[in-house]
Design an enzyme around this catalytic site. Structure first.
Site, mmCIF file in Angstrom:
data_model
loop_
_atom_site.group_PDB
_atom_site.id
_atom_site.type_symbol
_atom_site.label_atom_id
_atom_site.label_comp_id
_atom_site.label_asym_id
_atom_site.label_seq_id
_atom_site.Cartn_x
_atom_site.Cartn_y
_atom_site.Cartn_z
ATOM 1 N N VAL A 77 4.923 -8.765 1.522
ATOM 2 C CA VAL A 77 3.644 -8.236 2.003
ATOM 3 C C VAL A 77 3.539 -6.813 1.477
ATOM 4 C CG1 VAL A 77 3.357 -9.693 4.060
ATOM 5 C CG2 VAL A 77 4.703 -7.587 4.228
ATOM 6 N N SER A 78 2.321 -6.277 1.480
ATOM 7 C CA SER A 78 2.108 -4.981 0.831
ATOM 8 C C SER A 78 2.456 -3.773 1.692
ATOM 9 C CB SER A 78 0.640 -4.863 0.379
ATOM 10 O OG SER A 78 0.367 -5.875 -0.556
ATOM 11 N N THR A 79 2.357 -3.911 3.023
ATOM 12 C CA THR A 79 2.603 -2.752 3.885
ATOM 13 C C THR A 79 3.544 -3.116 5.025
ATOM 14 O OG1 THR A 79 0.778 -3.200 5.412
ATOM 15 C CG2 THR A 79 0.243 -1.925 3.438
ATOM 16 N N GLN A 135 2.131 -5.274 7.921
ATOM 17 C CA GLN A 135 1.858 -6.696 7.728
ATOM 18 C C GLN A 135 3.077 -7.549 8.089
ATOM 19 O OE1 GLN A 135 0.448 -6.136 3.623
ATOM 20 N NE2 GLN A 135 -1.456 -7.110 4.236
#
Length: 199
Positions: free
Chosen positions: A10-12, A15
């Site tokens: 996931v990007s962050t 998340q």
């Protein structure tokens, strides 16, 4: 011995990886073989992914991801990674791309490869376009916020009334940092952050 590994991203940090891990668990018995990252998909410089690529995967192994954009969002780099794995003898399976999950009869593997190449080209283009769209929206949002005079990022903490006097004493060595923090009623992290902000 050939092994199957999973890769989730996931990007962050906010998340959640649960949905991807649940999908990967259907194919991977030991959750320790599912390597995760909470990093952007703009490139492959992610700690978990690099460990998987350099230390774990061996010829004959299989790498499974939920969807192509979980591998990465840069079309050229995704294609290079897939070529690397092909040359290395690592099979890449993408759950959301059923043709990569299927085992074709001997001699018909070329059909599978042709279909996969077309699908991967399309999906990699979409993933890269989504990343560019997200970046454009962020830039537009920041520009609009600045235009309206809104402050971006963490709001600076107001300095205590005695800040100049107390930090002056601290800098001259008349009092210790701990004494300065006590006089100002600040925690250590807040005190040093304020010192950095004033430089």
């Amino acid at each position: 011995m050939e092994k199957v590994y999973g890769c989730a991203r996931v990007s962050t940090r906010e998340q959640n990886l649960d949905r991807q891990i649940a999908a990967l668990r259907q194919y991977i018995a030991d959750e320790r073989d599912i390597i995760t990252d909470k990093e952007s998909g703009k490139d492959f410089n992610r700690p978990g992914y690099q460990y998987l690529r350099e230390a774990l995967l061996r010829p004959g192994d299989t790498l499974i991801v939920k969807s192509l954009d979980r591998l990465g969002r840069n079309k050229q780099q995704v294609k290079q990674e897939l070529e690397y794995y092909k040359a290395m003898g690592v099979r890449v399976k993408i759950i959301d791309l059923p043709s990569t999950m299927a085992d074709f009869p001997k001699g018909q593997e070329w059909i599978c490869e042709m279909v996969n190449n077309i699908m991967i080209e399309v999906l990699a283009t979409i993933a890269e376009q989504e990343r560019l769209t997200i970046r454009q929206r962020q830039a537009e949002g920041i520009a609009e916020a600045k235009k309206q005079g809104r402050q971006l990022g963490r709001k600076k903490t107001e300095l205590p009334a005695e800040w100049e006097l107390v930090t002056g004493l601290w800098k001259s060595g008349s009092i210790t940092a701990v004494q300065a923090m006590d006089r100002l009623g600040l925690k250590k992290s807040t005190f040093y952050r304020m010192v950095r902000e004033q430089k």
